[in-house]
Design a protein around this motif. Structure first.
Motif, PDB file in Angstrom:
ATOM      1  N   PHE A   1      13.482 -17.339   7.189  1.00 57.11           N
ATOM      2  CA  PHE A   1      14.061 -17.045   5.871  1.00 57.11           C
ATOM      3  C   PHE A   1      13.773 -18.184   4.888  1.00 57.11           C
ATOM      4  N   HIS A   2      13.854 -19.409   5.407  1.00 59.69           N
ATOM      5  CA  HIS A   2      13.519 -20.581   4.590  1.00 59.69           C
ATOM      6  C   HIS A   2      12.074 -20.477   4.100  1.00 59.69           C
ATOM      7  N   LEU A   3      11.199 -19.963   4.967  1.00 59.55           N
ATOM      8  CA  LEU A   3       9.797 -19.783   4.599  1.00 59.55           C
ATOM      9  C   LEU A   3       9.668 -18.761   3.471  1.00 59.55           C
ATOM     10  N   ALA A   4      10.414 -17.676   3.553  1.00 62.14           N
ATOM     11  CA  ALA A   4      10.362 -16.649   2.495  1.00 62.14           C
ATOM     12  C   ALA A   4      10.804 -17.221   1.148  1.00 62.14           C
ATOM     13  N   ILE A   5      11.846 -18.034   1.178  1.00 62.28           N
ATOM     14  CA  ILE A   5      12.338 -18.656  -0.065  1.00 62.28           C
ATOM     15  C   ILE A   5      11.291 -19.588  -0.655  1.00 62.28           C
ATOM     16  N   THR A   6      10.633 -20.366   0.221  1.00 60.30           N
ATOM     17  CA  THR A   6       9.619 -21.309  -0.230  1.00 60.30           C
ATOM     18  C   THR A   6       8.394 -20.568  -0.773  1.00 60.30           C
ATOM     19  N   LEU A   7       8.024 -19.453  -0.164  1.00 58.39           N
ATOM     20  CA  LEU A   7       6.907 -18.640  -0.657  1.00 58.39           C
ATOM     21  C   LEU A   7       7.217 -18.114  -2.062  1.00 58.39           C
ATOM     22  N   GLU A   8       8.476 -17.745  -2.262  1.00 57.60           N
ATOM     23  CA  GLU A   8       8.879 -17.277  -3.591  1.00 57.60           C
ATOM     24  C   GLU A   8       8.710 -18.374  -4.637  1.00 57.60           C
ATOM     25  N   ALA A   9       9.093 -19.599  -4.239  1.00 62.47           N
ATOM     26  CA  ALA A   9       8.995 -20.714  -5.181  1.00 62.47           C
ATOM     27  C   ALA A   9       7.539 -21.091  -5.460  1.00 62.47           C
ATOM     28  N   TYR A  10       6.684 -20.915  -4.457  1.00 66.40           N
ATOM     29  CA  TYR A  10       5.301 -21.376  -4.584  1.00 66.40           C
ATOM     30  C   TYR A  10       4.402 -20.377  -5.315  1.00 66.40           C
ATOM     31  N   TYR A  11       4.491 -19.101  -4.961  1.00 66.48           N
ATOM     32  CA  TYR A  11       3.561 -18.121  -5.522  1.00 66.48           C
ATOM     33  C   TYR A  11       3.975 -17.676  -6.921  1.00 66.48           C
ATOM     34  N   ALA A  12       2.988 -17.508  -7.760  1.00 66.06           N
ATOM     35  CA  ALA A  12       3.216 -16.941  -9.094  1.00 66.06           C
ATOM     36  C   ALA A  12       3.177 -15.416  -9.022  1.00 66.06           C
ATOM     37  N   ASP A  13       2.418 -14.878  -8.092  1.00 59.92           N
ATOM     38  CA  ASP A  13       2.245 -13.440  -7.938  1.00 59.92           C
ATOM     39  C   ASP A  13       3.499 -12.817  -7.331  1.00 59.92           C
ATOM     40  N   TYR A  14       4.035 -11.816  -7.996  1.00 64.32           N
ATOM     41  CA  TYR A  14       5.274 -11.196  -7.543  1.00 64.32           C
ATOM     42  C   TYR A  14       5.103 -10.471  -6.215  1.00 64.32           C
ATOM     43  N   ASP A  15       3.966  -9.854  -5.999  1.00 60.58           N
ATOM     44  CA  ASP A  15       3.746  -9.145  -4.742  1.00 60.58           C
ATOM     45  C   ASP A  15       3.777 -10.120  -3.557  1.00 60.58           C
ATOM     46  N   ALA A  16       3.218 -11.308  -3.759  1.00 54.32           N
ATOM     47  CA  ALA A  16       3.231 -12.318  -2.706  1.00 54.32           C
ATOM     48  C   ALA A  16       4.652 -12.803  -2.437  1.00 54.32           C
ATOM     49  N   LYS A  17       5.430 -12.942  -3.521  1.00 58.56           N
ATOM     50  CA  LYS A  17       6.829 -13.350  -3.363  1.00 58.56           C
ATOM     51  C   LYS A  17       7.602 -12.310  -2.553  1.00 58.56           C
ATOM     52  N   ILE A  18       7.418 -11.030  -2.960  1.00 59.38           N
ATOM     53  CA  ILE A  18       8.138  -9.935  -2.309  1.00 59.38           C
ATOM     54  C   ILE A  18       7.736  -9.801  -0.847  1.00 59.38           C
ATOM     55  N   LYS A  19       6.444  -9.973  -0.571  1.00 62.86           N
ATOM     56  CA  LYS A  19       5.942  -9.817   0.793  1.00 62.86           C
ATOM     57  C   LYS A  19       6.609 -10.784   1.766  1.00 62.86           C
ATOM     58  N   GLY A  20       6.927 -11.990   1.296  1.00 65.42           N
ATOM     59  CA  GLY A  20       7.590 -12.968   2.159  1.00 65.42           C
ATOM     60  C   GLY A  20       8.916 -12.455   2.681  1.00 65.42           C
ATOM     61  N   TYR A  21       9.700 -11.816   1.813  1.00 62.60           N
ATOM     62  CA  TYR A  21      11.001 -11.270   2.215  1.00 62.60           C
ATOM     63  C   TYR A  21      10.836 -10.019   3.067  1.00 62.60           C
ATOM     64  N   GLU A  22       9.851  -9.205   2.743  1.00 64.55           N
ATOM     65  CA  GLU A  22       9.618  -7.989   3.536  1.00 64.55           C
ATOM     66  C   GLU A  22       9.173  -8.338   4.952  1.00 64.55           C
ATOM     67  N   ASP A  23       8.329  -9.365   5.083  1.00 66.21           N
ATOM     68  CA  ASP A  23       7.917  -9.817   6.413  1.00 66.21           C
ATOM     69  C   ASP A  23       9.126 -10.300   7.214  1.00 66.21           C
ATOM     70  N   PHE A  24      10.034 -10.980   6.525  1.00 58.24           N
ATOM     71  CA  PHE A  24      11.243 -11.463   7.192  1.00 58.24           C
ATOM     72  C   PHE A  24      12.069 -10.286   7.714  1.00 58.24           C
ATOM     73  N   LYS A  25      12.227  -9.227   6.880  1.00 61.38           N
ATOM     74  CA  LYS A  25      13.028  -8.060   7.273  1.00 61.38           C
ATOM     75  C   LYS A  25      12.413  -7.336   8.473  1.00 61.38           C
ATOM     76  N   LYS A  26      11.092  -7.250   8.502  1.00 60.09           N
ATOM     77  CA  LYS A  26      10.428  -6.612   9.632  1.00 60.09           C
ATOM     78  C   LYS A  26      10.665  -7.394  10.926  1.00 60.09           C
ATOM     79  N   LYS A  27      10.632  -8.712  10.797  1.00 62.76           N
ATOM     80  CA  LYS A  27      10.781  -9.555  11.981  1.00 62.76           C
ATOM     81  C   LYS A  27      12.221  -9.599  12.467  1.00 62.76           C
TER      82      LYS A  27
END
Length: 380
Positions: free
Chosen positions: A324-350
């Protein structure tokens, strides 16, 4: 008559000669010429008188087998010599012959029950033999001499190990009342406060050890931990650095120093120490990598933070907080919204049943709205 005078003179000369031999041997011993002293003692015509001296000379040159032989001869030919038996007992203890040492000291206690040191030495031997009655001997030594520092230390340490903190304090204070700079008792005093979480008092006594010239990894580590408990992280860092001098590659100490730097918002040094610790540690490191990521994120080093979190996830894939910490950091790092969203979706799948799923859903929803509003704004 002339014959008697001649015999008398011969005896006088012989006595003087033997006295001279003994004096020469003693002088050689006193000046460190132990092997030559042994040779002189061996030509002395009254061996029982010098067996213990020969034994001590052999000890001095490291020949413990010969020392043992001569001590045994000395005790055998001088059965009433208490001091010789006492020295023999201490020799047996030093050479780790604890059973025989205990037998010697037990006999000495029987011979002179009021001698506190006989009880103390017997206690030491019994202690090495894992005999629980050792404490009885230390207590007897204390009863016979209430200022016996070594016996007091043994009693106080025993109570501290057993968790009898008040009794430990009692004996420590008795000992310090007659010898206020007893470093061993001061150390016990500090430890007794530390185990009871009385960190301010523990600091006072650990610092006293430093004032008396004591410096060890244990002292500096415990001082550091005590200061940290009181939120005095600058002092905690200083003491842990001093502890680190004794074990420069102690990854745990290096890591802890990094966490202290984080507490005072010195993220540059926090990153330095935590990164160094991670390069040394050889164990599951998910928590340590996650901590490093936190420090990196506080410096807006999100790319490095992502790499640290990926390592944390790899170390322990089941740790949902790292993911989850990784998903939050991906959100902070990426400018692209799809990349931000994908981090959280990957977390939910896992982790579909995670308690953090609701927060992930909220972030996905918010990011989708932000993306939509941004597209709408561009269209306008």
């Amino acid at each position: 008559m002339i014959r008697l005078i001649f015999i008398f003179l011969l005896l006088v000369f012989k006595t003087e000669a033997q006295t001279s031999v003994l004096n020469i041997a003693d002088s050689l011993f006193a000046h460190g010429n132990y092997s030559k002293a042994i040779a002189q003692y061996k030509v002395y015509d009254n061996p029982p008188e010098v067996y213990h001296k020969i034994a001590k000379a052999y000890i001095a040159i490291g020949n413990y087998d010969e020392a043992l032989i001569n001590y045994e001869k000395g005790v055998e030919t001088n059965p009433k010599n208490t001091l010789l038996k006492y020295d023999f007992g201490k020799f047996l203890y030093r050479t780790e012959n604890f059973k025989r040492a205990a037998e010697i000291f037990n006999k000495l206690v029987y011979t002179d029950y009021k001698n506190p040191n006989f009880h103390y030495e017997l206690g030491l031997s019994l202690e090495q033999l894992k005999d629980s009655t050792a404490q009885n001997r230390f207590f007897s030594a204390f009863q016979l001499d209430s200022t016996h520092q070594k016996a007091i230390y043994k009693i106080a340490r025993h109570h501290l190990k057993k968790g009898h903190n008040k009794l430990a304090d009692k004996y420590i204070d008795i000992g310090l009342s007659s010898y206020k700079n007893n470093k061993q008792l001061i150390s016990l005093k500090a430890q007794n406060y530390y185990v009871r979480n009385q960190y301010e008092n523990a600091i006072v006594w650990f610092e006293k050890l430093l004032e008396l010239g004591e410096s060890s990894e244990f002292i500096h580590e415990k001082l550091s931990l005590s200061y940290a408990q009181l939120y005095e992280f600058e002092k905690a860092i200083i003491q842990r650095e001093l502890a680190l001098q004794f074990s420069p590659k102690d990854a745990t100490s290096i890591y802890v120093i990094g966490t202290y730097y984080e507490k005072i918002d010195d993220f540059k040094n926090a990153e330095k120490y935590i990164s160094k610790a991670l390069s040394i540690l050889d164990k599951p490191l998910d928590a340590e990598y996650a901590k490093l990521a936190t420090v990196l994120n506080r410096q807006k080093k999100y790319k490095e933070g992502i790499e640290a979190l990926k390592k944390a996830v790899k170390e322990n894939p089941a740790n949902e907080f790292s993911s989850f910490h990784l998903a939050i950091t991906l959100e902070a790092y990426y400018a692209d919204y799809d990349a931000k969203i994908k981090g959280y979706e990957d977390f939910k799948k896992k982790f579909p049943n995670s308690k953090l799923k609701a927060y992930a859903d909220e972030r996905i929803s918010s990011l989708k709205k932000e993306k939509f509003l941004k597209v709408e704004k561009k269209a306008d």
